[in-house]
Design a protein around this motif. Structure first.
Motif, short mmCIF file in Angstrom:
data_model
loop_
_atom_site.label_atom_id
_atom_site.label_comp_id
_atom_site.label_asym_id
_atom_site.label_seq_id
_atom_site.Cartn_x
_atom_site.Cartn_y
_atom_site.Cartn_z
N GLN A 1 0.75 -1.15 -0.23
CA GLN A 1 0.02 0.01 0.01
C GLN A 1 0.94 1.16 0.02
O GLN A 1 1.87 1.14 0.37
CB GLN A 1 -0.88 0.12 1.23
CG GLN A 1 -1.87 -1.16 1.17
CD GLN A 1 -2.97 -0.92 2.43
OE1 GLN A 1 -2.55 -0.82 3.44
NE2 GLN A 1 -4.08 -1.13 1.88
N LEU A 2 0.15 2.47 -0.44
CA LEU A 2 1.02 3.56 -0.29
C LEU A 2 0.18 4.34 0.80
O LEU A 2 -0.87 4.69 1.03
CB LEU A 2 0.71 4.53 -1.62
CG LEU A 2 1.01 6.09 -1.59
CD1 LEU A 2 2.51 6.20 -1.41
CD2 LEU A 2 0.55 6.58 -2.96
N LEU B 1 10.94 4.34 1.41
CA LEU B 1 10.63 5.50 2.53
C LEU B 1 10.88 6.63 1.79
O LEU B 1 11.87 6.91 1.09
CB LEU B 1 11.45 5.31 3.52
CG LEU B 1 10.98 3.87 4.55
CD1 LEU B 1 12.29 3.70 5.29
CD2 LEU B 1 9.81 4.10 5.26
N ILE B 2 9.93 7.74 1.72
CA ILE B 2 10.08 9.26 1.28
C ILE B 2 10.17 10.23 2.35
O ILE B 2 9.07 10.26 3.14
CB ILE B 2 9.26 9.39 0.28
CG1 ILE B 2 8.66 8.30 -0.71
CG2 ILE B 2 9.57 10.72 -0.56
CD1 ILE B 2 9.81 7.76 -1.56
N ILE C 1 4.86 1.79 -8.15
CA ILE C 1 5.77 0.96 -7.26
C ILE C 1 5.05 -0.05 -6.22
O ILE C 1 5.32 -1.11 -6.37
CB ILE C 1 6.67 1.86 -6.33
CG1 ILE C 1 7.86 2.55 -7.25
CG2 ILE C 1 7.46 1.04 -5.33
CD1 ILE C 1 8.35 3.72 -6.55
N VAL C 2 3.92 0.66 -5.86
CA VAL C 2 2.93 -0.25 -5.06
C VAL C 2 2.02 -1.13 -5.78
O VAL C 2 2.06 -2.43 -5.50
CB VAL C 2 2.07 0.65 -4.22
CG1 VAL C 2 0.97 0.02 -3.75
CG2 VAL C 2 2.71 1.43 -3.32
N VAL D 1 5.25 1.75 0.13
CA VAL D 1 5.65 3.02 -0.09
C VAL D 1 5.24 3.88 1.21
O VAL D 1 4.08 3.77 1.31
CB VAL D 1 5.55 3.77 -1.42
CG1 VAL D 1 6.02 5.15 -1.35
CG2 VAL D 1 6.14 2.87 -2.41
N MET D 2 6.12 4.49 2.00
CA MET D 2 5.85 5.27 2.98
C MET D 2 6.38 6.62 2.88
O MET D 2 7.48 6.74 2.73
CB MET D 2 6.30 4.66 4.23
CG MET D 2 5.58 3.23 5.02
SD MET D 2 6.24 2.98 6.51
CE MET D 2 5.50 1.39 6.79
N ALA D 3 5.61 7.62 2.60
CA ALA D 3 5.87 9.04 2.10
C ALA D 3 5.43 9.86 3.49
O ALA D 3 4.39 9.68 3.93
CB ALA D 3 5.05 9.66 0.87
N PHE D 4 6.53 10.63 4.03
CA PHE D 4 6.51 11.54 5.10
C PHE D 4 6.54 12.85 4.82
O PHE D 4 7.51 13.23 3.90
CB PHE D 4 7.51 11.01 6.17
CG PHE D 4 7.27 9.64 6.89
CD1 PHE D 4 6.85 9.45 7.83
CD2 PHE D 4 7.77 8.64 5.95
CE1 PHE D 4 6.79 8.12 8.62
CE2 PHE D 4 7.72 7.31 6.60
CZ PHE D 4 7.08 7.03 7.78
#
Length: 197
Positions: A3-4, A86-87, A104-105, A112-115
């Motif tokens: 998951q995104l 990780l972003i 990508i997911v 993908v974990m975007a912060f």
């Protein structure tokens, strides 16, 4: 199923520290991760993620022309299985970057974990934030407290020469002397008292 994730918070909420912690947890189990950071948001080197508490990690720099899907695909082919992407400073991503993260997911089956920040000092969404809010499978707030009171911080005030400002370029890299996380009440109060509503 990958998951995104979009994890957002104000400044000083520990977003970069969280990335370093997540990466450590994966790697302690022998699981490889990739960390990316947009060049525009780098506090110092664009090939590093650094938290305000002093921890740092290497990162892959992302500029406007970077194709994140192709980059991760190439890393996958050369390094083997990637368990998580990780972003850092995800608010600075462009729309095409966010769409590449969805690929990508969906196509590579890598979480993908975007912060990043959600809104800027004028309470407008950043391009990356807007597109992540639209595309993310899961959205989570990373909480911190207001600089001036006990409430939850949801906004940011930009300062110039010690005075709150409500105009200027959306992106201006700075630290605690330039920005403070605040609640809505303290945000509005700062501009009412300065006469700059």
């Amino acid at each position: 199923m990958a998951q995104l994730y979009y994890k957002y918070g104000t400044m000083n909420s520990g977003k970069s520290f969280e990335i370093i912690k997540v990466a450590h947890n994966y790697e302690e189990q022998g699981k490889q991760v990739l960390i990316y950071s947009p060049t525009i948001g780098a506090r110092g080197n664009s090939d590093r993620v650094g938290s305000r508490v002093g921890f740092e990690r290497e990162a892959i720099a992302v500029d406007e022309d970077t194709n994140m899907f192709e980059n991760v695909k190439a890393q996958l082919e050369s390094k083997g299985r990637i368990y998580c992407v990780l972003i850092d400073e995800a608010q600075f991503l462009k729309r095409h970057h966010v769409l590449e993260l969805t690929r990508i997911v969906d196509e590579l089956n890598i979480p993908v974990m975007a912060f990043g920040l959600k809104n800027d000092f004028q309470n407008r969404l950043f391009e990356g934030s807007y597109n992540l809010l639209v595309q993310a499978d899961k959205i989570e707030e990373i909480k911190t407290i207001c600089w001036y009171c006990d409430r939850k911080a949801t906004m940011v005030i930009r300062f110039r020469d010690g005075q709150p400002v409500h105009s200027g370029e959306q992106i201006q890299i700075g630290g605690n002397e330039d920005y403070k996380p605040v609640c809505r009440k303290c945000y509005n109060k700062a501009f009412q008292s300065s006469g700059k509503e």
